[in-house]
Write an enzyme that holds these catalytic residues in place. Structure first.
Site, PDB file in Angstrom:
ATOM      1  N   LYS A   9       0.830  -1.202   0.000  1.00 36.66           N
ATOM      2  CA  LYS A   9       0.000   0.000   0.000  1.00 36.66           C
ATOM      3  C   LYS A   9       0.874   1.267   0.000  1.00 36.66           C
ATOM      4  CE  LYS A   9      -3.859  -2.279   2.422  1.00 36.66           C
ATOM      5  NZ  LYS A   9      -4.779  -2.194   3.583  1.00 36.66           N
ATOM      6  N   TYR A  49     -12.351  -2.356  -3.203  1.00 35.83           N
ATOM      7  CA  TYR A  49     -12.878  -2.412  -1.837  1.00 35.83           C
ATOM      8  C   TYR A  49     -14.410  -2.403  -1.805  1.00 35.83           C
ATOM      9  CZ  TYR A  49      -8.283  -1.905   0.390  1.00 35.83           C
ATOM     10  OH  TYR A  49      -7.005  -2.112   0.847  1.00 35.83           O
ATOM     11  N   HIS A 115      -1.893  -5.347   1.343  1.00 35.21           N
ATOM     12  CA  HIS A 115      -3.175  -6.007   1.079  1.00 35.21           C
ATOM     13  C   HIS A 115      -2.911  -7.411   0.562  1.00 35.21           C
ATOM     14  CE1 HIS A 115      -7.169  -6.939  -0.457  1.00 35.21           C
ATOM     15  NE2 HIS A 115      -6.530  -7.440  -1.497  1.00 35.21           N
ATOM     16  N   GLU A 126      -9.749 -10.242  -7.714  1.00 40.25           N
ATOM     17  CA  GLU A 126      -8.764  -9.169  -7.624  1.00 40.25           C
ATOM     18  C   GLU A 126      -7.691  -9.292  -8.710  1.00 40.25           C
ATOM     19  OE1 GLU A 126      -7.588  -9.325  -3.484  1.00 40.25           O
ATOM     20  OE2 GLU A 126      -9.569  -8.644  -2.822  1.00 40.25           O
TER      21      GLU A 126
END
Ligand code: DAT
Ligand code: MG
Length: 148
Positions: A9, A49, A115, A126
């Site tokens: 991140k 998200y 993540h 994802e």
């Protein structure tokens, strides 16, 4: 072989932790399938998200993940989804065990460094969301016969 989506991140990138994090997964024996340094659009952040859309921290989360470059990756290996989650540690770094990435480098739940997909379903979703098929490299490593 299982594949998972992992991402350093913006806090991890700013703190110079890309190499350290990649190194942990390499040394474990997992195989890197794809990687890119990139900025995240609001659209991608909201899609990534989506499960948290109704949460009170959603705006903060999207703001954070779009605040600077991230390092997105796909890793492959036996049970890589759950093992990577264990290597990351609990969501709140305050609860994450020493020796885990969040336990070693994080303090606040808002800035927890990494993540990782939490299930085979989210890994599949994802990976599709973040990487094109042609940017995922399948290859052999001779060392694999000393790992499996
Ligand atoms: P994880 O990243 O471990 O899969 P999650 O999917 O529950 O955790 O939440 C996604 C991210 O949202 C998490 O990494 C940090 C942020 N977050 C979660 N719970 C939060 C909270 N109570 N307050 C602020 N941010 C939170
Ligand atoms: Mg999650």
């Amino acid at each position: 072989m299982e594949r998972t989506f992992l991402m350093v991140k913006p806090d991890g990138v700013q703190r110079g932790l890309i190499g350290e994090i990649v190194s942990r997964f390499e040394k474990k024996g997992f195989k890197l399938i794809a990687a890119k340094l990139m900025t995240v659009s609001r659209e991608l952040a909201e899609a990534h998200y989506a499960e948290h859309r109704e949460k009170p921290f959603f705006e903060e989360l999207v703001g954070f993940i779009t605040s600077g470059p991230v390092f997105a990756m796909i890793w492959e290996g036996e049970n890589v989804i759950s093992v990577a989650r264990q290597m990351m540690g609990k969501t709140n770094p305050a609860d994450a065990a020493p020796g885990t990435i969040r336990g070693d480098y994080g303090i606040s739940v808002g800035m927890n460094i990494i993540h990782g997909s939490d299930s085979p379903e989210s890994a599949e979703r994802e990976i599709k969301l973040w990487f094109r098929e042609q940017d995922q490299i399948s290859y052999e490593k001779t060392i694999d016969r000393w790992i499996y």
